[in-house]
Scaffold this motif. Sequence first.
Motif, PDB file in Angstrom:
ATOM      1  N   CYS A 176      43.733  37.933  36.992  1.00  0.00           N
ATOM      2  CA  CYS A 176      42.945  36.952  36.468  1.00  0.00           C
ATOM      3  C   CYS A 176      42.285  37.097  35.271  1.00  0.00           C
ATOM      4  CB  CYS A 176      42.083  36.405  37.570  1.00  0.00           C
ATOM      5  SG  CYS A 176      40.934  34.931  36.945  1.00  0.00           S
ATOM      6  N   ASN A 177      42.824  36.720  33.916  1.00  0.00           N
ATOM      7  CA  ASN A 177      42.402  37.661  32.713  1.00  0.00           C
ATOM      8  C   ASN A 177      42.054  36.247  31.806  1.00  0.00           C
ATOM      9  OD1 ASN A 177      43.296  40.172  33.344  1.00  0.00           O
ATOM     10  ND2 ASN A 177      45.242  39.473  33.033  1.00  0.00           N
ATOM     11  N   THR A 300      40.714  41.058  29.523  1.00  0.00           N
ATOM     12  CA  THR A 300      39.818  41.637  30.335  1.00  0.00           C
ATOM     13  C   THR A 300      40.765  42.640  31.184  1.00  0.00           C
ATOM     14  OG1 THR A 300      40.329  39.849  31.878  1.00  0.00           O
ATOM     15  CG2 THR A 300      38.187  39.964  30.447  1.00  0.00           C
ATOM     16  N   LEU A 371      39.738  45.149  42.676  1.00  0.00           N
ATOM     17  CA  LEU A 371      38.467  45.449  41.807  1.00  0.00           C
ATOM     18  C   LEU A 371      38.116  46.932  41.937  1.00  0.00           C
ATOM     19  CD1 LEU A 371      36.437  42.471  43.354  1.00  0.00           C
ATOM     20  CD2 LEU A 371      36.849  42.863  41.138  1.00  0.00           C
ATOM     21  N   LEU A 376      40.413  42.173  37.594  1.00  0.00           N
ATOM     22  CA  LEU A 376      40.077  40.851  38.170  1.00  0.00           C
ATOM     23  C   LEU A 376      41.374  40.370  38.782  1.00  0.00           C
ATOM     24  CD1 LEU A 376      37.576  39.193  35.820  1.00  0.00           C
ATOM     25  CD2 LEU A 376      37.063  39.917  38.071  1.00  0.00           C
ATOM     26  N   ILE A 386      31.278  38.668  44.649  1.00  0.00           N
ATOM     27  CA  ILE A 386      31.023  38.402  43.300  1.00  0.00           C
ATOM     28  C   ILE A 386      29.435  38.660  42.668  1.00  0.00           C
ATOM     29  CG2 ILE A 386      30.819  36.453  41.714  1.00  0.00           C
ATOM     30  CD1 ILE A 386      33.231  35.252  42.992  1.00  0.00           C
ATOM     31  N   LEU A 389      29.135  42.109  41.883  1.00  0.00           N
ATOM     32  CA  LEU A 389      29.945  42.610  40.777  1.00  0.00           C
ATOM     33  C   LEU A 389      28.764  43.035  39.279  1.00  0.00           C
ATOM     34  CD1 LEU A 389      33.069  40.468  40.700  1.00  0.00           C
ATOM     35  CD2 LEU A 389      32.881  42.875  41.295  1.00  0.00           C
ATOM     36  N   TYR A 393      31.839  41.253  34.598  1.00  0.00           N
ATOM     37  CA  TYR A 393      32.998  40.604  35.528  1.00  0.00           C
ATOM     38  C   TYR A 393      32.403  39.337  36.157  1.00  0.00           C
ATOM     39  CZ  TYR A 393      35.379  45.089  35.513  1.00  0.00           C
ATOM     40  OH  TYR A 393      36.061  46.074  35.045  1.00  0.00           O
ATOM     41  N   GLN A 394      31.006  39.229  36.115  1.00  0.00           N
ATOM     42  CA  GLN A 394      30.684  37.862  36.624  1.00  0.00           C
ATOM     43  C   GLN A 394      30.944  36.784  35.508  1.00  0.00           C
ATOM     44  OE1 GLN A 394      26.972  37.475  38.975  1.00  0.00           O
ATOM     45  NE2 GLN A 394      27.050  39.810  39.395  1.00  0.00           N
ATOM     46  N   ILE A 397      34.290  35.734  35.217  1.00  0.00           N
ATOM     47  CA  ILE A 397      34.644  34.697  36.211  1.00  0.00           C
ATOM     48  C   ILE A 397      34.281  33.328  36.154  1.00  0.00           C
ATOM     49  CG2 ILE A 397      34.329  33.965  38.717  1.00  0.00           C
ATOM     50  CD1 ILE A 397      34.625  36.994  39.462  1.00  0.00           C
TER      51      ILE A 397
END
Length: 457
Positions: A176-177, A300, A371, A376, A386, A389, A393-394, A397
């Motif tokens: 998930c980028n 990412t 992770l 991600l 989450i 993190l 990273y948060q 997301i």
Amino acid sequence: MRRKLLALLCISAMTAGLLGGCGNGETQENAADAGNAAAQGQQEAADNGAADSDNTLYIHYMTCRNETQAEILAMQDIAKSYQEEHPELDFTFEVESIPDRTSYLQKLKILGASDELPEWFESDPDTWVASIAEQGKIYDINSLYDELGMQDKIFDISKEYAKLNDGSLWLMTFQCNTEYFFYHKNMFEDAGITKEPATFDEFIDVCDKLKAKGYTPLAVGSDWPPLRYFAMIPFRMTGNEYIQNAVSGKASFGEEAGLKAAEFMQKMGEYYQVGWTTSDSNTMNDLFTSGQTAMIYNGTWALADLTDENKELLDDIDYFTMPTYSDTDVTAATDFFANSGIGTAVRADAMTDQMKDFIGYLLNHYAEAALNHNILPSVMPDEETIAGLPEVYQQVIRDVEGVEQYAKCWDVVIDSASVEPLEKETTSLILGEITPEEWAANMDEIVKENLANLKSE
């Protein structure tokens, strides 16, 4: 013996033929039925022919990722745990890595043409995947997510990115980028840049200031990165309409959005490092992380190189998103490139109950494993995870969840035979060897010829 028997059963269940045009909604539905029926038939054959095949699971995973990439390492960790929890199972998870994309695609197409596809293999959601889906050779991943109860646990972008144009889903994804412009804060400050660029005019001004101060503004590799730059202005002007029409032959690459982007690309060439045409992604990353360039456009997936031991961004590093173009943009500032990496298909006749059990186990454990390897995942971590993190990273997301319309990668949506010519024509354009109009005319002819070849196969 059991593995040989399973292989024979797999081969006998496969259908003949390979390439064809993209199916419409009805043919894709038929493809799902054919693929799932093939899997059911293979399971029934295994049940009737060898009772002990229920205790066997062999997965040959052919990937164009490097064996040391985080996704592969995470999957191998999970496969090891699965084996430990199922000691009675004759289980093999074998990874064959072919990182050179051209070599990988050549082998994949040869295996497909001879009905020797491995249990798992990777592809973009292109016309070839549409054709083998229509022939029932791969399993319907949308149905699989429903069967496993995973539909609501996968990030939307990790499903949408892998869908064919008709909305069908035949590929699992494992990332998930989002993509950003990362920059060195000290270089910006030294060049008198006091704020991040919000528009492309401001972005060019930033590049000019950095260059005037003696810095190389941008690190770039010679393959996919220039295509991302190229896509930005058309995306702001038309969403994905420009590129979808151009690669399908419905419109010309010479539409207004394309020519404005081509002019922008010739300007960008002034800011790339010397020798960029022979640089690869590793060289691009090294130039930026070593402080030899002020900025880099990257995804990412590269955060591991830009963060400290606590997985927070290094003190000198920050980032901004794709700039806007004009007041008439059809996309929001919060819309930009978000993707999930290349997809993974599962051969239809390999989708036994044991295979489904393993994939369910893999997906349910993937978020934590990914992770742990600093990427991600496509599978949503739980809220508690989450909250724990690092902030960067948060924020990623939050950015992913804020994208309403994501920019499509040109090298993914165009037919595979046109990818290399697109890269070469774009390089010639940036170097000033051809004009924007010549670039567009050349691409129109290339796509027309390759689409005709696809229809004739």
